[in-house]
Design an enzyme around this catalytic site. Structure first.
Site, short mmCIF file in Angstrom:
data_model
loop_
_atom_site.label_atom_id
_atom_site.label_comp_id
_atom_site.label_asym_id
_atom_site.label_seq_id
_atom_site.Cartn_x
_atom_site.Cartn_y
_atom_site.Cartn_z
N ALA A 196 0.81 -1.21 0.00
CA ALA A 196 0.00 0.00 0.00
C ALA A 196 0.85 1.27 0.00
O ALA A 196 0.45 2.29 -0.56
CB ALA A 196 -0.95 0.00 1.20
N GLU A 198 3.52 1.88 -1.59
CA GLU A 198 4.02 2.19 -2.94
C GLU A 198 2.90 2.55 -3.93
O GLU A 198 3.19 2.95 -5.06
CB GLU A 198 4.81 1.00 -3.48
CG GLU A 198 6.14 0.74 -2.77
CD GLU A 198 5.97 0.01 -1.45
OE1 GLU A 198 6.89 0.06 -0.63
OE2 GLU A 198 4.88 -0.60 -1.24
N THR A 232 0.93 -2.63 16.30
CA THR A 232 1.73 -1.40 16.41
C THR A 232 1.06 -0.29 15.61
O THR A 232 0.01 -0.49 14.98
CB THR A 232 3.16 -1.63 15.87
OG1 THR A 232 3.09 -1.85 14.45
CG2 THR A 232 3.80 -2.84 16.55
N HIS A 234 2.14 0.94 12.94
CA HIS A 234 2.55 0.83 11.55
C HIS A 234 1.35 0.99 10.61
O HIS A 234 1.43 1.62 9.56
CB HIS A 234 3.22 -0.53 11.33
CG HIS A 234 3.78 -0.72 9.96
ND1 HIS A 234 4.89 -0.06 9.52
CD2 HIS A 234 3.38 -1.51 8.93
CE1 HIS A 234 5.17 -0.42 8.27
NE2 HIS A 234 4.26 -1.30 7.89
N PHE A 259 -10.45 5.35 -5.08
CA PHE A 259 -9.80 4.84 -3.86
C PHE A 259 -10.41 3.49 -3.48
O PHE A 259 -11.55 3.43 -3.00
CB PHE A 259 -9.96 5.84 -2.72
CG PHE A 259 -9.12 5.54 -1.52
CD1 PHE A 259 -7.78 5.89 -1.49
CD2 PHE A 259 -9.66 4.90 -0.42
CE1 PHE A 259 -6.99 5.62 -0.38
CE2 PHE A 259 -8.90 4.61 0.69
CZ PHE A 259 -7.55 4.98 0.71
N ARG A 273 -15.48 -7.51 2.56
CA ARG A 273 -15.51 -6.31 1.72
C ARG A 273 -14.91 -6.55 0.35
O ARG A 273 -14.93 -5.68 -0.51
CB ARG A 273 -14.79 -5.16 2.42
CG ARG A 273 -15.44 -4.76 3.74
CD ARG A 273 -14.67 -3.66 4.43
NE ARG A 273 -14.76 -2.40 3.71
CZ ARG A 273 -14.07 -1.32 4.01
NH1 ARG A 273 -13.23 -1.35 5.04
NH2 ARG A 273 -14.19 -0.21 3.31
#
Length: 331
Positions: A196, A198, A232, A234, A259, A273
């Site tokens: 994601a 990149e 975390t 991240h 998107f 989803r």
């Protein structure tokens, strides 16, 4: 005399006050209007009487002379007239005997003023007419909307390889939407980015590509990825930058970017989803891209991204300076 524009600003709304013969009828009428979906207004009770208001988005007063129209004094415009008719009939069924309903409620009939109408007699002198225009778009503000036809459109799709079990499903959803909308899969360029993070860079690369005539190679970019929350921070860092970068590429180039990056708590949510339960977000992203390209064409945005101040325009000006300098001309 006040100017006309000043008088128009003074008018705020219109209220029609109708007396009801009994408290029981008042209660029944209130339940009907609530069931029909009117917005409740402020009520009142002063000990000698009480009232309740029901609000509608639009109201008007109409005055006639000569032969009066064969319609009730109070008309309520609505959409989905047949459903409204069913609601009123069900309400009457709880109030009256079956054989009485036919004398109180008319069927839906066409009128000579290009509409459909039915009337209902609620007793106590209260007769209402419910009507719907034949042209459902009449009276609505004119707006440009996109068509869902992908014929002749070219798309660049950036799909993250990370969490491929999800992103492959999103990709198939996007390709399905394009094919179902009349697009050709030969007009689709797929680029697989590592993850994601990149996606924005790859999307910008595709957005900047041009054909031999100098026109943009793609009409829209579709971005697909999947981020699953870990233990975390991240997850937040990647998602924020991915969303910001995709939005920045869209703003700089003027090219629509759809998107389709999922942000989910669990793998189960992501699967749902991606076509299992909650639809396929890749399909939805492609549909949004198709509609945005259609809108751009309708408003004449033929040279998307080449407006003054865009990143593409600035890059072109910089290249012109380089070319002139190399030829010995300094701007």
């Amino acid at each position: 005399m006040l100017p006309l524009f000043y008088n128009q600003r003074m008018i705020k709304g219109l209220t029609v006050v109708k007396p009801v013969g009994s408290s029981a009828a008042w209660e029944r009428l209130s339940t009907l209007f609530s069931e029909l979906g009117f917005e409740p207004g402020k009520g009142w009770d002063d000990g000698t009487g009480r009232g309740v208001s029901f609000l509608a988005p639009v109201g008007n007063a109409e005055f006639v002379t000569g032969r009066p129209p064969a319609v009730p004094e109070l008309l309520i415009e609505c959409t989905q007239l047949d459903i409204v008719h069913g609601i009123v009939k069900r309400w009457l069924s709880a109030e009256l005997r079956t054989e009485e309903i036919g004398g109180r409620l008319s069927g839906v009939a066409e009128t000579h003023w290009k509409s459909r109408l039915f009337t209902v007699d609620l007793g106590d002198g209260l007769v209402f007419g419910f009507w719907e225009r034949e042209d459902v778009l009449a009276g609505r503000p004119i707006a440009i909307e996109g068509d869902l036809s992908a014929a002749g459109m070219k798309f660049g799709i950036v799909v993250a390889r990370w969490n491929a079990v999800i992103t492959d499903r999103l990709l198939q959803g996007s390709l399905d939407a394009i094919a179902r909308s009349g697009g050709k899969l030969t007009d689709v360029q797929i680029v697989r980015a590592p993850g994601a993070w990149e996606i924005p860079a790859a999307a910008r690369m595709l957005a900047d590509l041009r054909d031999d005539s100098g026109k943009r190679k793609f009409d829209a970019i579709i971005t697909l990825g999947c981020l699953l929350r870990g233990e975390t921070a991240h997850y937040e860092a990647i998602y924020n930058e991915a969303a910001r970068g995709i939005g920045q590429s869209q703003q700089d180039t003027g090219l629509p970017h759809a998107f389709g990056v999922l942000t989910c708590e669990t793998l189960e949510q992501a699967l749902n989803r991606a076509g299992i339960k909650a639809g396929n977000k890749g399909f939805e992203a492609a549909v949004a891209a198709i509609e945005m390209v259609s809108i751009a064409r309708k408003i004449g945005h033929a040279a998307a991204g080449e407006h003054e101040g865009s990143g593409v325009a600035a890059g072109k000006l910089a290249q012109v300076d380089v070319d002139r300098a190399s030829e010995g001309f300094v701007k």
